[in-house]
Design a protein around this motif. Structure first.
Motif, PDB file in Angstrom:
ATOM      1  N   ASP A  52      14.148   4.570   7.864  1.00 30.15           N
ATOM      2  CA  ASP A  52      13.352   3.507   7.245  1.00 30.15           C
ATOM      3  C   ASP A  52      13.739   2.162   7.874  1.00 30.15           C
ATOM      4  O   ASP A  52      14.917   1.869   8.029  1.00 30.15           O
ATOM      5  CB  ASP A  52      13.624   3.494   5.739  1.00 30.15           C
ATOM      6  CG  ASP A  52      12.658   2.622   4.979  1.00 30.15           C
ATOM      7  OD1 ASP A  52      12.587   1.414   5.282  1.00 30.15           O
ATOM      8  OD2 ASP A  52      11.997   3.129   4.071  1.00 30.15           O
ATOM      9  N   THR A  74       8.667  -0.215   1.287  1.00 32.82           N
ATOM     10  CA  THR A  74       9.063   1.171   1.524  1.00 32.82           C
ATOM     11  C   THR A  74       7.955   2.105   1.023  1.00 32.82           C
ATOM     12  O   THR A  74       7.030   1.676   0.320  1.00 32.82           O
ATOM     13  CB  THR A  74      10.361   1.501   0.769  1.00 32.82           C
ATOM     14  OG1 THR A  74      10.101   1.413  -0.636  1.00 32.82           O
ATOM     15  CG2 THR A  74      11.496   0.557   1.162  1.00 32.82           C
ATOM     16  N   ALA A  75       8.081   3.379   1.341  1.00 25.53           N
ATOM     17  CA  ALA A  75       7.118   4.373   0.858  1.00 25.53           C
ATOM     18  C   ALA A  75       7.115   4.415  -0.667  1.00 25.53           C
ATOM     19  O   ALA A  75       6.057   4.509  -1.297  1.00 25.53           O
ATOM     20  CB  ALA A  75       7.434   5.748   1.433  1.00 25.53           C
ATOM     21  N   CYS A  78       5.248   1.407  -1.998  1.00 33.60           N
ATOM     22  CA  CYS A  78       3.803   1.600  -1.793  1.00 33.60           C
ATOM     23  C   CYS A  78       3.242   2.532  -2.857  1.00 33.60           C
ATOM     24  O   CYS A  78       2.188   2.258  -3.445  1.00 33.60           O
ATOM     25  CB  CYS A  78       3.532   2.169  -0.402  1.00 33.60           C
ATOM     26  SG  CYS A  78       3.793   1.007   0.949  1.00 33.60           S
ATOM     27  N   GLN A  79       3.951   3.626  -3.117  1.00 38.49           N
ATOM     28  CA  GLN A  79       3.486   4.580  -4.124  1.00 38.49           C
ATOM     29  C   GLN A  79       3.494   3.941  -5.513  1.00 38.49           C
ATOM     30  O   GLN A  79       2.592   4.187  -6.320  1.00 38.49           O
ATOM     31  CB  GLN A  79       4.357   5.843  -4.106  1.00 38.49           C
ATOM     32  CG  GLN A  79       3.718   7.015  -4.807  1.00 38.49           C
ATOM     33  CD  GLN A  79       2.395   7.429  -4.176  1.00 38.49           C
ATOM     34  OE1 GLN A  79       2.318   7.709  -2.984  1.00 38.49           O
ATOM     35  NE2 GLN A  79       1.334   7.472  -4.972  1.00 38.49           N
ATOM     36  N   SER A 132       3.769   0.875   5.791  1.00 43.20           N
ATOM     37  CA  SER A 132       5.022   0.938   5.046  1.00 43.20           C
ATOM     38  C   SER A 132       6.145   0.945   6.086  1.00 43.20           C
ATOM     39  O   SER A 132       5.890   1.051   7.295  1.00 43.20           O
ATOM     40  CB  SER A 132       5.101   2.205   4.185  1.00 43.20           C
ATOM     41  OG  SER A 132       5.536   3.323   4.946  1.00 43.20           O
ATOM     42  N   GLN A 134       8.314   3.258   6.278  1.00 42.35           N
ATOM     43  CA  GLN A 134       8.804   4.636   6.323  1.00 42.35           C
ATOM     44  C   GLN A 134       8.221   5.435   7.480  1.00 42.35           C
ATOM     45  O   GLN A 134       7.012   5.644   7.540  1.00 42.35           O
ATOM     46  CB  GLN A 134       8.442   5.335   5.011  1.00 42.35           C
ATOM     47  CG  GLN A 134       9.003   6.732   4.865  1.00 42.35           C
ATOM     48  CD  GLN A 134      10.500   6.738   4.719  1.00 42.35           C
ATOM     49  OE1 GLN A 134      11.045   5.998   3.923  1.00 42.35           O
ATOM     50  NE2 GLN A 134      11.165   7.555   5.501  1.00 42.35           N
ATOM     51  N   THR A 136       7.473   8.980   9.422  1.00 44.10           N
ATOM     52  CA  THR A 136       7.166  10.311   8.905  1.00 44.10           C
ATOM     53  C   THR A 136       8.249  11.269   9.382  1.00 44.10           C
ATOM     54  O   THR A 136       8.475  11.393  10.586  1.00 44.10           O
ATOM     55  CB  THR A 136       5.784  10.761   9.413  1.00 44.10           C
ATOM     56  OG1 THR A 136       4.840   9.766   9.027  1.00 44.10           O
ATOM     57  CG2 THR A 136       5.382  12.086   8.808  1.00 44.10           C
ATOM     58  N   GLY A 144       4.177   6.045   7.597  1.00 43.42           N
ATOM     59  CA  GLY A 144       3.394   5.989   6.381  1.00 43.42           C
ATOM     60  C   GLY A 144       2.660   4.673   6.205  1.00 43.42           C
ATOM     61  O   GLY A 144       3.096   3.628   6.682  1.00 43.42           O
ATOM     62  N   TYR A 145       1.530   4.744   5.501  1.00 46.27           N
ATOM     63  CA  TYR A 145       0.755   3.532   5.223  1.00 46.27           C
ATOM     64  C   TYR A 145      -0.125   3.731   4.003  1.00 46.27           C
ATOM     65  O   TYR A 145      -0.471   4.856   3.636  1.00 46.27           O
ATOM     66  CB  TYR A 145      -0.082   3.131   6.436  1.00 46.27           C
ATOM     67  CG  TYR A 145      -1.354   3.914   6.644  1.00 46.27           C
ATOM     68  CD1 TYR A 145      -2.596   3.309   6.450  1.00 46.27           C
ATOM     69  CD2 TYR A 145      -1.334   5.249   7.030  1.00 46.27           C
ATOM     70  CE1 TYR A 145      -3.774   4.022   6.651  1.00 46.27           C
ATOM     71  CE2 TYR A 145      -2.504   5.963   7.221  1.00 46.27           C
ATOM     72  CZ  TYR A 145      -3.725   5.341   7.027  1.00 46.27           C
ATOM     73  OH  TYR A 145      -4.884   6.044   7.211  1.00 46.27           O
ATOM     74  N   TYR A 155      -1.897   7.044  -0.054  1.00 47.81           N
ATOM     75  CA  TYR A 155      -0.814   6.900   0.921  1.00 47.81           C
ATOM     76  C   TYR A 155      -0.911   8.073   1.884  1.00 47.81           C
ATOM     77  O   TYR A 155      -1.097   9.211   1.463  1.00 47.81           O
ATOM     78  CB  TYR A 155       0.541   6.907   0.203  1.00 47.81           C
ATOM     79  CG  TYR A 155       1.710   6.595   1.100  1.00 47.81           C
ATOM     80  CD1 TYR A 155       2.050   5.279   1.389  1.00 47.81           C
ATOM     81  CD2 TYR A 155       2.474   7.609   1.656  1.00 47.81           C
ATOM     82  CE1 TYR A 155       3.116   4.975   2.213  1.00 47.81           C
ATOM     83  CE2 TYR A 155       3.549   7.323   2.480  1.00 47.81           C
ATOM     84  CZ  TYR A 155       3.872   6.010   2.761  1.00 47.81           C
ATOM     85  OH  TYR A 155       4.939   5.711   3.580  1.00 47.81           O
ATOM     86  N   MET A 157      -0.268   9.135   6.475  1.00 49.22           N
ATOM     87  CA  MET A 157       0.447   8.791   7.697  1.00 49.22           C
ATOM     88  C   MET A 157      -0.545   8.464   8.797  1.00 49.22           C
ATOM     89  O   MET A 157      -1.678   8.934   8.784  1.00 49.22           O
ATOM     90  CB  MET A 157       1.381   9.915   8.125  1.00 49.22           C
ATOM     91  CG  MET A 157       0.706  11.214   8.425  1.00 49.22           C
ATOM     92  SD  MET A 157       1.922  12.457   8.894  1.00 49.22           S
ATOM     93  CE  MET A 157       1.218  13.876   8.133  1.00 49.22           C
TER      94      MET A 157
END
Length: 170
Positions: A52, A74-75, A78-79, A132, A134, A136, A144-145, A155, A157
């Motif tokens: 990360d 971060t992932a 985002c989540q 993000s 992060q 993958t 990730g995005y 979310y 990749m």
């Protein structure tokens, strides 16, 4: 910084933008400067193994450009934004995008900036993506995005060489 009642505060605009509806600058994942063309060949992180990058000034454009504790989300962050806010497709000052509203009533507007592939900007006005920090884990070629359009959001990749915008957090 907009307090959405989450673990971090989200910036009111993208890096390189002077207002929420401005697209701002596009970045390949893990790069701290925008460029004219986004290709596999000129990507600095494509095919390389990373952890990360949030807060790492060498690879995180938010940490490098905005400083003062700003960084890429971060992932998990985002989540958290996806899971704990209401997402509504709208037009703000003539720009299509998502109005993301928190339970506390505060909101951010994410313009549908599209993405950069080569020297072209694709799907501007109908699609948006925000990097993000992060990578993958299954591949050194993806990261990730958050994605969004009028029909859906979530979310996923994307190939690291693509140019997407960055919405910093603090």
């Amino acid at each position: 910084a907009v307090d959405l009642g989450l673990s971090v505060k989200w910036a009111s605009c993208n890096i390189g933008a002077s207002s929420p509806e401005s697209y701002g600058d596009y970045f390949a994942w893990g790069e701290v400067a925008s460029k004219e063309s986004y290709t596999f060949g000129n990507s600095k992180t494509y095919g390389k193994s990373f952890a990360d990058i949030s807060g790492n000034k060498e690879y995180d454009a938010a940490a490098q450009i905005w400083e003062h504790g700003w960084r890429m989300p971060t992932a998990v962050e985002c989540q958290e934004l996806l899971d704990n806010c209401t997402w509504r497709w709208t037009t703000h000052k003539g720009v299509n995008g998502m109005l993301v509203t928190a339970a506390n009533g505060n909101s951010i507007f994410l313009p549908a900036a599209g993405y950069r592939d080569g020297a072209s900007t694709i799907t501007k006005g109908s699609y948006g993506g925000i990097w993000s920090s992060q990578p993958t884990p299954e591949s050194d070629n993806f990261a990730g995005y958050i994605f969004f359009s009028e029909k859906n959001h979530g979310y996923d990749m994307s190939v690291r060489s693509m140019g997407l915008v960055i919405r910093p957090v603090i």
